[in-house]
Design an enzyme around this catalytic site. Structure first.
Site, PDB file in Angstrom:
ATOM      1  N   ARG A   1      63.089   8.004 -17.230  1.00 47.72           N
ATOM      2  CA  ARG A   1      62.076   8.722 -16.441  1.00 47.72           C
ATOM      3  C   ARG A   1      62.693  10.021 -15.908  1.00 47.72           C
ATOM      4  O   ARG A   1      63.875  10.308 -16.137  1.00 47.72           O
ATOM      5  CB  ARG A   1      61.602   7.858 -15.278  1.00 47.72           C
ATOM      6  CG  ARG A   1      62.659   7.674 -14.216  1.00 47.72           C
ATOM      7  CD  ARG A   1      62.185   6.865 -13.037  1.00 47.72           C
ATOM      8  NE  ARG A   1      63.163   6.958 -11.958  1.00 47.72           N
ATOM      9  CZ  ARG A   1      63.359   6.033 -11.029  1.00 47.72           C
ATOM     10  NH1 ARG A   1      62.644   4.938 -11.050  1.00 47.72           N
ATOM     11  NH2 ARG A   1      64.265   6.210 -10.081  1.00 47.72           N
TER      12      ARG A   1
ATOM     13  N   ASP B   1      69.502   3.489 -20.335  1.00 47.84           N
ATOM     14  CA  ASP B   1      69.091   3.350 -18.927  1.00 47.84           C
ATOM     15  C   ASP B   1      69.148   1.885 -18.525  1.00 47.84           C
ATOM     16  O   ASP B   1      69.140   0.997 -19.386  1.00 47.84           O
ATOM     17  CB  ASP B   1      67.654   3.893 -18.750  1.00 47.84           C
ATOM     18  CG  ASP B   1      67.384   4.402 -17.334  1.00 47.84           C
ATOM     19  OD1 ASP B   1      67.516   3.601 -16.389  1.00 47.84           O
ATOM     20  OD2 ASP B   1      67.050   5.589 -17.172  1.00 47.84           O
TER      21      ASP B   1
ATOM     22  N   ASP C   1      74.220   0.458 -18.454  1.00 48.87           N
ATOM     23  CA  ASP C   1      74.569   0.624 -17.039  1.00 48.87           C
ATOM     24  C   ASP C   1      75.792   1.526 -17.016  1.00 48.87           C
ATOM     25  O   ASP C   1      76.887   1.107 -17.423  1.00 48.87           O
ATOM     26  CB  ASP C   1      74.873  -0.747 -16.405  1.00 48.87           C
ATOM     27  CG  ASP C   1      75.295  -0.615 -14.943  1.00 48.87           C
ATOM     28  OD1 ASP C   1      75.539   0.534 -14.475  1.00 48.87           O
ATOM     29  OD2 ASP C   1      75.395  -1.644 -14.262  1.00 48.87           O
ATOM     30  N   VAL C   2      75.622   2.741 -16.546  1.00 56.14           N
ATOM     31  CA  VAL C   2      76.712   3.728 -16.653  1.00 56.14           C
ATOM     32  C   VAL C   2      77.937   3.376 -15.814  1.00 56.14           C
ATOM     33  O   VAL C   2      78.996   3.976 -15.992  1.00 56.14           O
ATOM     34  CB  VAL C   2      76.237   5.163 -16.288  1.00 56.14           C
ATOM     35  CG1 VAL C   2      75.185   5.662 -17.257  1.00 56.14           C
ATOM     36  CG2 VAL C   2      75.763   5.254 -14.837  1.00 56.14           C
TER      37      VAL C   2
ATOM     38  N   ASN D   1      73.187  12.177 -17.354  1.00 55.72           N
ATOM     39  CA  ASN D   1      72.148  12.538 -16.388  1.00 55.72           C
ATOM     40  C   ASN D   1      71.902  11.478 -15.319  1.00 55.72           C
ATOM     41  O   ASN D   1      71.455  11.806 -14.222  1.00 55.72           O
ATOM     42  CB  ASN D   1      70.847  12.804 -17.168  1.00 55.72           C
ATOM     43  CG  ASN D   1      69.630  12.758 -16.275  1.00 55.72           C
ATOM     44  OD1 ASN D   1      69.349  13.702 -15.527  1.00 55.72           O
ATOM     45  ND2 ASN D   1      68.894  11.642 -16.318  1.00 55.72           N
TER      46      ASN D   1
ATOM     47  N   TYR E   1      76.026  12.194  -1.237  1.00 49.81           N
ATOM     48  CA  TYR E   1      75.501  12.660  -2.535  1.00 49.81           C
ATOM     49  C   TYR E   1      76.176  13.972  -2.946  1.00 49.81           C
ATOM     50  O   TYR E   1      76.619  14.120  -4.091  1.00 49.81           O
ATOM     51  CB  TYR E   1      73.991  12.847  -2.415  1.00 49.81           C
ATOM     52  CG  TYR E   1      73.307  13.391  -3.645  1.00 49.81           C
ATOM     53  CD1 TYR E   1      73.120  12.594  -4.774  1.00 49.81           C
ATOM     54  CD2 TYR E   1      72.805  14.695  -3.672  1.00 49.81           C
ATOM     55  CE1 TYR E   1      72.461  13.091  -5.897  1.00 49.81           C
ATOM     56  CE2 TYR E   1      72.149  15.190  -4.786  1.00 49.81           C
ATOM     57  CZ  TYR E   1      71.977  14.388  -5.895  1.00 49.81           C
ATOM     58  OH  TYR E   1      71.333  14.881  -7.010  1.00 49.81           O
TER      59      TYR E   1
ATOM     60  N   LYS F   1      78.361  14.907  -6.343  1.00 49.33           N
ATOM     61  CA  LYS F   1      77.962  15.946  -7.297  1.00 49.33           C
ATOM     62  C   LYS F   1      79.033  17.038  -7.406  1.00 49.33           C
ATOM     63  O   LYS F   1      79.187  17.666  -8.455  1.00 49.33           O
ATOM     64  CB  LYS F   1      76.600  16.526  -6.911  1.00 49.33           C
ATOM     65  CG  LYS F   1      75.465  15.523  -7.108  1.00 49.33           C
ATOM     66  CD  LYS F   1      75.352  15.094  -8.579  1.00 49.33           C
ATOM     67  CE  LYS F   1      74.187  14.176  -8.855  1.00 49.33           C
ATOM     68  NZ  LYS F   1      74.044  13.847 -10.283  1.00 49.33           N
TER      69      LYS F   1
ATOM     70  N   VAL G   1      63.591  19.465  -7.475  1.00 51.54           N
ATOM     71  CA  VAL G   1      62.424  19.316  -8.340  1.00 51.54           C
ATOM     72  C   VAL G   1      61.466  18.344  -7.652  1.00 51.54           C
ATOM     73  O   VAL G   1      61.901  17.342  -7.081  1.00 51.54           O
ATOM     74  CB  VAL G   1      62.852  18.730  -9.716  1.00 51.54           C
ATOM     75  CG1 VAL G   1      61.638  18.423 -10.575  1.00 51.54           C
ATOM     76  CG2 VAL G   1      63.795  19.688 -10.433  1.00 51.54           C
TER      77      VAL G   1
END
Ligand code: NAD
Length: 267
Positions: free
Chosen positions: A18, A39, A65-66, A92, A161, A165, A196
Site C-alpha cells: 500500500r 510486505d 518481514d524486513v 521502502n 523516527y 531516517k 504526503v
C-alpha cells in the site's frame, strides 16, 4: 530504448502492499520492470500485485518481514527465481510512531529501529549478495532506500523516527562506497520524501494535534505547507517518479546521494 526505460529489469519493492510502496511498484511496472511486492500485509500485497498483473505487468507478491534475516533470504531467492533476476531493490518499508522525547516508549523506538534501520541494512545485505557478480542474479543494479524529509529538518514529535531516517541516509552512503570499492556494480541512493497526505502522513498530522503541538490537523498541515517553497504537500506518484529515475540508466553515474522530493522543505 530511452534512458528512463526499465524494460527487462526485475524489481523488489518492500512495503509495496500500500501507500508509497504500491505507487512505486506501479511506476516501476509502467516503466517496463517486472515487480515483486514484499510486505507483511499478505492479503493487501497480493491484491496490489494482482492489480499490476491485470494492467499487463509481470508482478508477484512475496511475504517479507524486513526485520528478519531468513525472511529476506527467502524473499530475495523467490524474487530471483520467479522474475528471473533482481536488478532493482526499493527499501521502502517503514513505520512512524510519533512521541515527544519526554514520553518516549522504548518498545515504539525499538520497532522503528528494527523496521527502518535494520530492515534497510538487511535489504542491503541480501540485495548485494544477489546482485553482485557472484550472486544469484549477478547483474549489478540499483538500490533505492526511502529516507524522509525528517532526516533533513528538525520537526517536533518525531525524534525517534527522524533518528532512524537519518541512519538510512548514512547507511546509503556507506553502502554506495562498499559497492563501488568491492565491484558489486550496484548503485545505492536514497530519497527524502516530504509529507504526503496518505495514511501515514495524515496519521502524523493527527499525532501532532494529540501531542498538543498544533491545535488542529489543518494548522499542522498548513505550517508544513508554509515551510515548503512549492507551497503544497507531496503526491505519492511524485515519490515514485523519483525512484524510477534513480533506478534507471538516466542515473547511471549517480550513487551515494540523497534526493529530496519535498517541494524544497528540507533545503
Ligand atoms: N507518508 C509520508 O508522508 C512519508 C514521508 C516521508 C517518508 N515516508 C516513508 O515512506 C515509506 C512508505 O511510507 P507510506 O507512507 O507508504 O506508509 P504506509 O504505512 O502506508 O506503508 C508502509 C508499508 O510498509 C510495510 N511494513 C511495515 N513493517 C514492515 C515489515 N517489518 N516488513 C515488511 N513490510 C513492512 C507496511 O505493511 C506497509 O505496507 C516509509 O519508509 C516512510 O517512512 C513517508
Amino acid at each position: 530504448m530511452g534512458v528512463f526505460d526499465l524494460t527487462g529489469r526485475k524489481a523488489l519493492v518492500t512495503g509495496g502492499a500500500r501507500g508509497l510502496g504500491a505507487e512505486m511498484a506501479r511506476a516501476l511496472a509502467r516503466a517496463g520492470a517486472a515487480v515483486m511486492i514484499g510486505d507483511v500485509l499478505e492479503e493487501q500485497g497480493r491484491r496490489t500485485a494482482e492489480e499490476l498483473t491485470a494492467s499487463g505487468a509481470t508482478a508477484g507478491f512475496v511475504a517479507l518481514d524486513v526485520t528478519d534475516d531468513d525472511s529476506w533470504a527467502q524473499a530475495v531467492a523467490a524474487t530471483v527465481t520467479d522474475l528471473g533476476g533482481l536488478d532493482i531493490l526499493i527499501n521502502n518499508a517503514g513505520v512512524e510512531i510519533s512521541a515527544l522525547l519526554v514520553d518516549l516508549e522504548p518498545k515504539d523506538v525499538r520497532l522503528m529501529l528494527d523496521v527502518n534501520i535494520l530492515g534497510v541494512a538487511l535489504g542491503l545485505k541480501h540485495g548485494f549478495r544477489a546482485m553482485r557478480p557472484t550472486g544469484a542474479a549477478g547483474q549489478g543494479g540499483a538500490i533505492i532506500n526511502v529516507s524522509s524529509v525528517a532526516a533533513t529538518i528538525a520537526f517536533p514529535g518525531i525524534g525517534g523516527y527522524s533518528a532512524t531516517k537519518s541512519a538510512v541516509d548514512r547507511l546509503t552512503r556507506v553502502a554506495a562506497m562498499e559497492s563501488g570499492k568491492l565491484g558489486y556494480g550496484v548503485r545505492v541512493n536514497c530519497i527524502y520524501p516530504g509529507l504526503v497526505a496518505n495514511q501515514m502522513g495524515m496519521q502524523l498530522a493527527q499525532d501532532m494535534v494529540s501531542l498538543g503541538l498544533w491545535p488542529s490537523v489543518e494548522s499542522a498541515v498548513g505550517d508544513v505547507i508554509g515551510l515548503t517553497p512549492l507551497g503544497r504537500l507531496g503526491e505519492q506518484d511524485e515519490m515514485a517518479d523519483a525512484v524510477v529515475f534513480l533506478a534507471s540508466d538516466a542515473a547511471k553515474f549517480i550513487t551515494g546521494v540523497g534526493l529530496p522530493v519535498d517541494g524544497g522543505m528540507g533545503m
